[in-house]
Enzyme design. Structure first.
Site, short mmCIF file in Angstrom:
data_model
loop_
_atom_site.label_atom_id
_atom_site.label_comp_id
_atom_site.label_asym_id
_atom_site.label_seq_id
_atom_site.Cartn_x
_atom_site.Cartn_y
_atom_site.Cartn_z
N LYS A 1 0.84 -1.20 0.00
CA LYS A 1 0.00 0.00 0.00
C LYS A 1 0.88 1.25 0.00
O LYS A 1 1.89 1.29 0.71
CB LYS A 1 -0.88 -0.03 1.25
CG LYS A 1 -1.95 1.06 1.33
CD LYS A 1 -2.82 0.88 2.58
CE LYS A 1 -3.97 1.84 2.65
NZ LYS A 1 -4.83 1.65 3.83
N SER B 1 -9.85 1.41 2.82
CA SER B 1 -8.97 2.20 1.98
C SER B 1 -7.90 1.39 1.26
O SER B 1 -7.35 1.87 0.27
CB SER B 1 -8.29 3.26 2.83
OG SER B 1 -7.40 2.67 3.77
N SER C 1 -10.11 -0.82 7.02
CA SER C 1 -9.46 -0.65 5.72
C SER C 1 -8.66 -1.84 5.22
O SER C 1 -8.21 -1.83 4.07
CB SER C 1 -8.54 0.57 5.75
OG SER C 1 -9.28 1.75 5.67
#
Lengths: 95, 485
Positions: free
Chosen positions: B76, B151, B175
């Site tokens: 990420k 997310s 997330s």
């Protein structure tokens, strides 16, 4: 309670975010619906509840006051949008 | 070896160790997949040349005793990577090149893996659909026009589409678990403090926690073992002995007590989610676990609490983006204050601005007691609900999300409806507990749905074991057609 446009402009000023005048109406609508949702908490009586201030039930560790790095000025300045040799440069603040 | 990239991380590691494939060929196979999957928009940055160099170095002098020998991994874009651009999905960091490595990614590299690229995510991890990223929407490989969750949406999309053998995300309110649920993959939010926060772009510091996203439970155990551990540089890092999660993985769950909280059956929950929960209960019961009805009475107050605590912490954390030391600076602004205001206005997207304003307001003079202090008190009640329940049970089983993946644009006009996605995941962050999202089935559209296992603090091994037993008996297979290449 409800947030009016003036209040939102004031909070934006505190947060150092300029708000586009055209967007103030939709922002006001969104924030009011969020606060209506948040204010469900008022249903609860919490007079006798201690606030949760540490999630781990442990106090933060302290460490020795020692220098662990240094001499990295260039690295620190590398990402600056505007610099002058050893300094970050900002718009003039004194007349 | 033709289909190496649809294998699990554990299988790939075995193939590397038995020299059935080299790290270089493995890396090339992922690069090929990534290049043909541009439609998914899962990557913000790729580091192919660097990855191939690392792979060649590994092949020249392989060390097979590491946990992740010669494994390329995409992560990420919230983890700072030394000399590789790190954007956090934001315009305000569009040119930020960290001069340091986050502890979690450093731990992964120290175990033999290397960086393949940086994955798209909601801006500053604020979102549940990956629609707030400055770098565009990410597509769920499950179906065109579907969101991958958020997310960590680039992470879930890349993993499900075989663009990385495993990945890591961050979870502040769901997330990791929600995108895992939306893509039929495994996602674990560890106990707060198990993985270092150092070098992760901060959102809400009392809630943020990094964790693995993988295809299987075994892979999840390998990744958790690789990334976790005490770190002096994170003041809330837990100092404890490192666990061998993958070696200690067991599928015997006989006699374990599983709590079923009645408050997790919410209004308008699709029948399929309820049916899946029933199926999950049956599987665990058949494996010898005991189901126990429990009550977590303050569950409905978790989201409103979260939407005070998280924005309050975010407004403080994001005060650092001022256009002076790093990141984007507006060309407008006559004086310093105006430069700050324009920089932040142009640099942040709408959702981030909304949350900064909420946070600034709830912390502002005269409102602190009514909002922030109130939320901290309710947070105590939510934590106490879990503490009380865990006196008589080993773990809790709930659905991961109230629905499967929704369409792009479906919820963007109503922030509260978007926030409701995290209704089952947020309480865990507020109580600092570990929780695992397991792929468990599909809805009538064929879209994956997940179940969540919540554990006691630092009881990751137990929820992984339950997940391991569940996985073997659930019969879920993630069947994704590669329509994008």
């Amino acid at each position: 309670m409800s947030l009016d446009k003036e209040k939102i402009k004031h909070v934006a000023k505190l947060a150092r975010i300029s708000v586009d005048e055209a967007k103030v109406d939709s922002l006001t609508k969104d924030l009011n619906s969020i606060f209506k949702f948040i204010e469900q908490l008022n249903e609860l009586n919490t007079d006798k509840v201690e606030p949760l201030t540490s999630i781990l039930n442990q106090s933060l560790r302290s460490r020795k006051d020692e220098i662990s790095d240094g001499k990295i000025r260039e690295k620190i300045l590398k990402n600056s949008p505007k610099k002058n040799e050893e300094f970050f440069v900002v718009p003039k603040v004194v007349e | 070896m033709s289909n190496i990239t649809n294998q699990s991380l554990n299988e790939i590691i075995e193939n590397i160790k038995t020299k059935k494939i080299s790290s270089t060929d493995l890396t090339k196979a992922y690069i090929k997949n990534i290049e043909s999957a541009k439609k998914l928009n899962a990557f913000v940055t790729t580091t192919f040349d660097q990855a191939l160099d690392k792979a060649k170095q590994f092949d020249k002098k392989p060390n097979f005793d590491q946990l992740l020998p010669g494994i390329p991994l995409a992560v990420k874009d919230l983890f700072c990577t030394e000399n590789t651009k790190t954007t956090a999905g934001s315009n305000i960091l569009n040119n930020f090149i960290p001069s340091y490595e986050s502890t979690v990614t450093k731990n992964l590299w120290d175990n033999g893996s290397f960086l393949l690229g940086k994955l798209n995510c909601d801006e500053f991890a604020m979102g549940s659909s990956n629609e707030t990223s400055h770098y565009g929407n990410v597509i769920n490989p499950v179906g065109d026009q579907l969101v991958p969750g958020g997310s960590s949406g680039g992470s879930s999309s890349a993993l499900a589409a075989d663009l990385t053998p495993a990945t890591i995300g961050t979870d502040t309110g769901g997330s990791i678990r929600q995108p895992a649920s939306f893509t039929g993959t495994v996602g674990l939010k560890p106990t707060y403090g198990l993985c270092s926060r150092w070098g992760i772009v901060a959102f809400a510091s009392s809630l943020d926690q990094a964790g693995p996203m993988t295809k299987t439970i075994k892979d999840c155990a390998i990744m958790l073992e690789s990334m976790s551990g005490f770190d002096e540089k994170d003041s809330t890092s837990i100092n404890k002995k490192k666990e061998q999660y993958s070696k200690n993985l067991k599928d015997n769950i006989k006699g374990l007590k599983i709590g079923i909280p009645k408050e997790y059956r919410v209004d308008n929950m699709p029948k399929e989610v309820d049916d899946l929960w029933e199926k999950g209960k049956k599987i665990l019961k058949d494996l010898g676990a005991q189901l126990i009805d429990i009550s977590l009475p303050h569950t409905k107050y978790a989201l409103p609490t979260y939407y005070i605590v998280a924005p309050a912490e975010a407004s403080s954390n994001l005060a650092r983006y001022d256009g002076v030391r790093y990141g984007y600076r507006s060309k407008q602004g006559k004086d310093l204050i105006e430069m700050y205001e324009k920089t932040r206005s142009e640099g942040f997207g709408d959702e981030v601005k909304r949350r900064i304003l909420i946070g600034t307001y709830v912390l502002s003079s005269g409102y602190y007691d009514a909002y922030y202090l109130k939320a901290q008190k309710v947070r105590q009640l939510i934590k106490k609900d879990f503490d009380d329940s865990f006196k008589k049970i080993d773990a809790i089983l709930t659905p991961s999300t109230p629905s499967s993946a929704f369409k792009i644009g479906e919820k963007t006009n109503d922030p509260v409806s978007m926030y409701l996605n995290d209704i089952f995941t947020v309480p865990v962050n507020l109580a600092a507990l570990p929780a695992l999202s397991l792929p468990a089935g599909v809805d009538k559209k064929g879209h994956p749905l997940g179940l969540q296992l919540i554990g006691k603090a630092l009881d990751e091994q137990k929820i992984l074991n339950i997940g391991y037993a569940f996985e073997k008996n659930c019969g879920f297979k993630n069947e994704i057609k590669k329509w994008w290449s």
